[in-house]
Structures are given as structure tokens and as C-alpha cells.
Design a protein around this motif. Structure first.
Motif, mmCIF file in Angstrom:
data_model
loop_
_atom_site.group_PDB
_atom_site.id
_atom_site.type_symbol
_atom_site.label_atom_id
_atom_site.label_comp_id
_atom_site.label_asym_id
_atom_site.label_seq_id
_atom_site.Cartn_x
_atom_site.Cartn_y
_atom_site.Cartn_z
ATOM 1 N N LEU A 12 0.797 -1.325 0.134
ATOM 2 C CA LEU A 12 -0.020 0.027 0.152
ATOM 3 C C LEU A 12 0.900 1.152 -0.002
ATOM 4 O O LEU A 12 0.511 2.196 -0.881
ATOM 5 C CB LEU A 12 -0.861 0.090 1.108
ATOM 6 C CG LEU A 12 -1.761 1.136 1.252
ATOM 7 C CD1 LEU A 12 -2.709 1.377 0.055
ATOM 8 C CD2 LEU A 12 -2.624 1.249 2.756
ATOM 9 N N ASP A 13 1.880 1.135 0.870
ATOM 10 C CA ASP A 13 2.799 2.424 0.807
ATOM 11 C C ASP A 13 3.596 2.367 -0.447
ATOM 12 O O ASP A 13 3.655 3.980 -0.818
ATOM 13 C CB ASP A 13 4.003 2.321 1.988
ATOM 14 C CG ASP A 13 4.978 3.535 2.140
ATOM 15 O OD1 ASP A 13 4.414 4.433 2.536
ATOM 16 O OD2 ASP A 13 5.969 3.237 1.781
ATOM 17 N N THR A 14 4.030 1.621 -1.282
ATOM 18 C CA THR A 14 4.826 1.723 -2.406
ATOM 19 C C THR A 14 3.560 2.362 -3.512
ATOM 20 O O THR A 14 3.806 3.227 -4.319
ATOM 21 C CB THR A 14 5.208 0.225 -2.873
ATOM 22 O OG1 THR A 14 5.929 -0.288 -2.082
ATOM 23 C CG2 THR A 14 5.683 0.289 -4.487
ATOM 24 N N ALA A 15 2.346 1.714 -3.359
ATOM 25 C CA ALA A 15 1.317 2.326 -4.408
ATOM 26 C C ALA A 15 1.052 3.665 -4.066
ATOM 27 O O ALA A 15 0.586 4.461 -4.947
ATOM 28 C CB ALA A 15 0.183 1.341 -4.516
ATOM 29 N N GLN A 16 0.826 3.987 -2.796
ATOM 30 C CA GLN A 16 0.487 5.216 -2.523
ATOM 31 C C GLN A 16 1.757 6.251 -2.905
ATOM 32 O O GLN A 16 1.554 7.476 -3.303
ATOM 33 C CB GLN A 16 0.620 5.608 -0.928
ATOM 34 C CG GLN A 16 -0.089 6.938 -0.437
ATOM 35 C CD GLN A 16 -0.296 7.099 0.733
ATOM 36 O OE1 GLN A 16 0.211 6.274 1.792
ATOM 37 N NE2 GLN A 16 -0.903 8.140 1.418
ATOM 38 N N ARG A 17 2.905 6.079 -2.540
ATOM 39 C CA ARG A 17 4.026 6.672 -3.511
ATOM 40 C C ARG A 17 3.922 6.653 -4.881
ATOM 41 O O ARG A 17 4.207 8.053 -5.500
ATOM 42 C CB ARG A 17 5.469 6.024 -2.885
ATOM 43 C CG ARG A 17 5.873 5.988 -1.554
ATOM 44 C CD ARG A 17 7.027 5.429 -1.105
ATOM 45 N NE ARG A 17 7.450 5.448 0.281
ATOM 46 C CZ ARG A 17 7.950 6.453 1.011
ATOM 47 N NH1 ARG A 17 8.262 7.398 0.370
ATOM 48 N NH2 ARG A 17 7.905 6.178 2.177
ATOM 49 N N ASP A 18 3.827 5.856 -5.578
ATOM 50 C CA ASP A 18 3.526 5.719 -6.951
ATOM 51 C C ASP A 18 2.415 6.891 -7.566
ATOM 52 O O ASP A 18 2.477 7.732 -8.402
ATOM 53 C CB ASP A 18 3.159 4.565 -7.616
ATOM 54 C CG ASP A 18 4.683 3.457 -7.462
ATOM 55 O OD1 ASP A 18 5.543 3.986 -7.257
ATOM 56 O OD2 ASP A 18 4.207 2.260 -7.574
ATOM 57 N N LEU A 19 1.388 6.810 -6.581
ATOM 58 C CA LEU A 19 0.314 7.690 -7.022
ATOM 59 C C LEU A 19 0.559 9.293 -6.745
ATOM 60 O O LEU A 19 0.321 10.149 -7.434
ATOM 61 C CB LEU A 19 -1.046 7.405 -6.050
ATOM 62 C CG LEU A 19 -2.209 8.079 -6.357
ATOM 63 C CD1 LEU A 19 -2.589 8.259 -7.855
ATOM 64 C CD2 LEU A 19 -3.473 7.836 -5.367
#
Length: 437
Positions: free
Chosen positions: A56-63
């Protein structure tokens, strides 16, 4: 130890078995094995939740990177709406992440006294935290997919940024090198150097980058700098040839001014003959030509001297402007001087025999009349009327030549006007037929 009957109970309950009692033997090792299984389940739930949190943290950073890309390029309402949606989603993710961290802190699954109930609670709560994290990641990915059009547009614009900056800097370097080459050849290029120096503040802003000025403004600034620098470079490279052209034009125009001065002196005799042989109406409009020509020659000589000085000072733009002034003055006076000689020639011709002028005009009228009748039994009134008027005008012009001192110039002017009228009628007939009228 001794039991109630005086028998010592062995570690395996032999004394109780000796009494015929049933014995269930549970060793300490079997209890630890069951605790290890519960601890392993809790650890697996904790690891799964940690993996979900990481994803989730990785996806949030990508977003966030995608949102920053859009925000740097796009200021439309859709982009502002996307940013607001990201903030709302981020707040929700922060709450879920905070709940996950609190759950991890609440359960120490590594402690020795972990019992069955505590381990079960840890498994349940960590699994729920993992599910919340996974659901949040799914929602985040759907939101990222909805941003695809905005993100593609922003990335396309960003892809222009680096090449635009590089092209601008390369153009600046090429312009600077071209100026150095011109100066090495002994030519001045102060105006070009000033134009290039004026790009200094723009270069500073360009180096500050899109993070401060935005992608669109930065690309626009880079393109404008490139165009300006390319223009400076092109002018600098052409400067040696330009200097040669100015030198050549100085010589050519000096010769032309001198020749025109000589021709202007010949206007007076032409006017004298016109006055002597023809009526005043034939030459009155030309009597100012000698003075006009003499003044124009003087002004041209002055402008030519200013052009030579500008060339000596290497003020290229000024030299070019002065030469253009000289050429304009020469063209004007050249026409006036030529008009005097042409007037005398035409008047001589028509005074000897006006038949050629009359026949030329009659031919134009007859040709137009044939065209007007082509394919018709009667011509269109709007075509026939001006042609009939043209015949009458020509007859009147011919009749005016029968006086003692005919105005031959009025005759020539009238016949030329008649032919112009006839040409307009012909054009109208052809346009009508082309349009099917």
C-alpha cells in the motif's frame, strides 16, 4: 514425593498406575508445541499485514508521483479535482495505516507468556488490518487508473521539457560562437551581442526549472530562447556577406544617383519643347519635375553619405535603412523624369497620326461587342450600355482633335480610360458565363 498410601509417585505416575488408577500423561513439551503453533499463526498474520502495508505504501508513493506530475503540468479543473481526490484518499489511507500500526504495537507475539486467547486476538486483528490495507490498495489502484488520461497528457508535456531546455542551451552556445567568429574577423556585432545578452535573465529562469516556473512556462521560455538565439546566430553568420552587400549597394546607388542627376538636367529641355509645341494642358502637371528631381538628388546624396558613415561605423541596420531611403527617393524621381520624356514621345506620335490610337481603341470595343453577342440574339443591357457609351466617348475624343490647338494629352487620357472601361465589361461577361448566368 510419597502419595497417601506411602508409595512414591514417579514422574510418569507409576504409583497411581500401581493403584489401578488411569493416568493421562501430558508433558511440558506438548504444551510448548501448541503455543508455538499459535505464535506461528500470529507471526504469519503479522507478516501478511506488514506485506500489505508495504504494498500500500509503495502504491501510494507511485500515486503521489503521478499526482505531482499532473500538478506540475496541468492547472485545469480536472487536474485540481484529481489533486483533491488524492488528498481525500490519502487521509483515508493514513487512518488505515495508523490503525495497522496500532494493532502491531498492541500485540507482542514474541513474549514468553503468550496464551491461546492473546494469540487468537492477534491473528484476528492483524488479519483484519491486512484486509483493510489490501482493500485500500485496491481502491488506490482504481483511482490511479482513472487518472490515466491526465497522466498521459502530463507525461507527454514533460517529455518535451528536457529536449526543449537542451535545444535552447545549444542554440545559445552556437550564437555565442558565431559572435566570437564575427568579432575575430574584425566586424562589430554590438546589436546582436545585446540581443543575446538580453537572454541572460531568461536563462536563469530556465535553469531554475519547471519546479519553480511550471512545465508549460519552462517549455515556452526554452522555445522562445531557442528561436531568438537561432536568429542571432543566423544574422551573425550572415554578417560578412551583409557587409559585402552593403558595400556593393553603396557603389551601385552612388552611380545611380549620379546618372539620375544627369537625367534630371535633361528634363528642362523636354519641358521647353512641350511648352513650345503643345497646349498647356499637355505639360502643366510636369512643370514641377525639374525642381523635384534636383531636390530628390540632393536628399539622396545626403542619405548616401549617412549610409557610408553608418557602414564605416559598422552600424549595419542604420546603413541598410539609409540605403533603402536612397532607393525609394531614386525610384520616385526616376518615374517622374521618365514621365516627362515619355509624355513628349507619346504626344509626338499622336500629333503626327492619331489613327493608331483610335484604331487600337475601336478594336478593343468591337472585340468586346462580339463577346457580348456570342450565343445571344441581343446583348445584356448592363453589358451593351457601357460599350455604347465607350463608342460615343471615343467619337467625342476624336472630334476634339479637330480644333486649332488640340489637347492631345486629354485625347490619350480619354482613349486609355475608354479601353479600361471596355476591359471591365469583358471581365464581367466572362465572370457571368463562368457562373452560368
Amino acid at each position: 514425593m510419597f502419595g497417601p498410601g506411602g508409595w512414591e509417585d514417579g514422574p510418569d505416575g507409576s504409583e497411581r498406575r500401581a493403584r489401578g488408577e488411569s493416568v493421562t500423561v501430558t508433558t511440558a513439551r506438548s504444551w510448548w508445541r501448541r503455543g508455538d503453533n499459535l505464535r506461528a499463526e500470529a507471526q504469519a498474520a503479522k507478516d501478511a499485514a506488514a506485506q500489505a502495508f508495504y504494498e500500500l505504501d509503495t502504491a501510494q508513493r507511485d500515486l503521489q508521483i503521478s499526482i505531482e506530475t499532473i500538478s506540475a503540468v496541468d492547472s485545469t479543473p480536472q487536474a485540481r479535482q484529481a489533486l483533491e481526490g488524492f488528498r481525500t484518499l490519502g487521509e483515508k489511507i493514513d487512518r488505515i495505516s495508523g490503525a495497522y500500526i496500532a494493532t502491531v504495537d498492541a500485540h507482542d507475539i514474541d513474549r514468553d507468556e503468550l496464551d491461546h486467547a492473546a494469540a487468537s486476538r492477534a491473528v484476528a486483528e492483524l488479519t483484519r488490518a491486512k484486509d483493510d490495507l489490501t482493500n485500500a490498495k485496491t481502491e488506490l489502484e482504481r483511482y490511479l487508473q482513472s487518472l490515466a488520461p491526465l497522466l498521459d497528457k502530463a507525461e507527454n508535456q514533460l517529455a518535451r521539457l528536457a529536449p526543449a531546455r537542451e535545444r535552447a542551451k545549444q542554440s545559445l552556445l552556437a550564437a555565442s560562437q558565431a559572435l566570437d567568429a564575427v568579432r575575430a574577423a574584425g566586424l562589430k556585432a554590438d546589436d546582436l551581442a545585446a540581443r543575446l545578452a538580453a537572454l541572460g535573465p531568461e536563462l536563469t529562469r530556465l535553469n531554475e526549472g519547471a519546479s519553480k516556473h511550471g512545465v508549460q512556462d519552462t517549455v515556452r521560455r526554452a522555445d522562445e530562447m531557442r528561436r531568438t538565439a537561432d536568429a542571432v546566430r543566423a544574422e551573425a553568420e550572415r554578417l560578412p556577406e551583409r557587409a559585402k552587400e552593403i558595400d556593393k549597394r553603396l557603389v551601385s546607388l552612388r552611380t545611380r544617383v549620379q546618372a539620375l542627376g544627369t537625367r534630371a538636367e535633361g528634363v528642362a529641355p523636354v519641358l521647353s519643347e512641350l511648352r513650345r509645341r503643345f497646349s498647356a494642358a499637355c505639360w502643366q502637371d510636369l512643370q514641377h519635375v525639374p525642381d523635384q528631381a534636383a531636390q530628390a538628388v540632393r536628399l539622396a546624396e545626403d542619405a548616401l553619405a549617412e549610409a557610408r558613415k553608418a557602414r564605416a561605423d559598422q552600424r549595419w541596420a542604420d546603413a541598410t535603412a539609409r540605403l533603402a531611403t536612397v532607393r525609394a527617393q531614386m525610384d520616385e524621381v526616376d518615374g517622374a523624369v521618365a514621365a516627362a520624356g515619355d509624355r513628349l514621345r507619346r504626344l509626338n506620335e499622336v500629333s503626327k497620326d492619331p489613327t493608331g490610337e483610335v484604331e487600337k481603341t475601336r478594336f478593343a470595343i468591337r472585340d468586346a461587342q462580339r463577346l457580348a453577342m456570342q450565343g445571344r440574339s441581343t446583348p445584356e443591357p448592363r453589358h451593351a450600355r457601357p460599350l455604347d457609351d465607350a463608342v460615343a466617348r471615343l467619337d467625342r475624343a476624336v472630334g476634339a482633335l479637330e480644333g486649332r490647338h488640340p489637347d492631345y494629352w486629354a485625347f490619350l487620357t480619354e482613349t486609355a480610360a475608354v479601353r479600361e472601361t471596355v476591359n471591365r465589361v469583358v471581365s464581367n461577361i466572362r465572370e457571368d458565363r463562368a457562373a452560368g448566368r
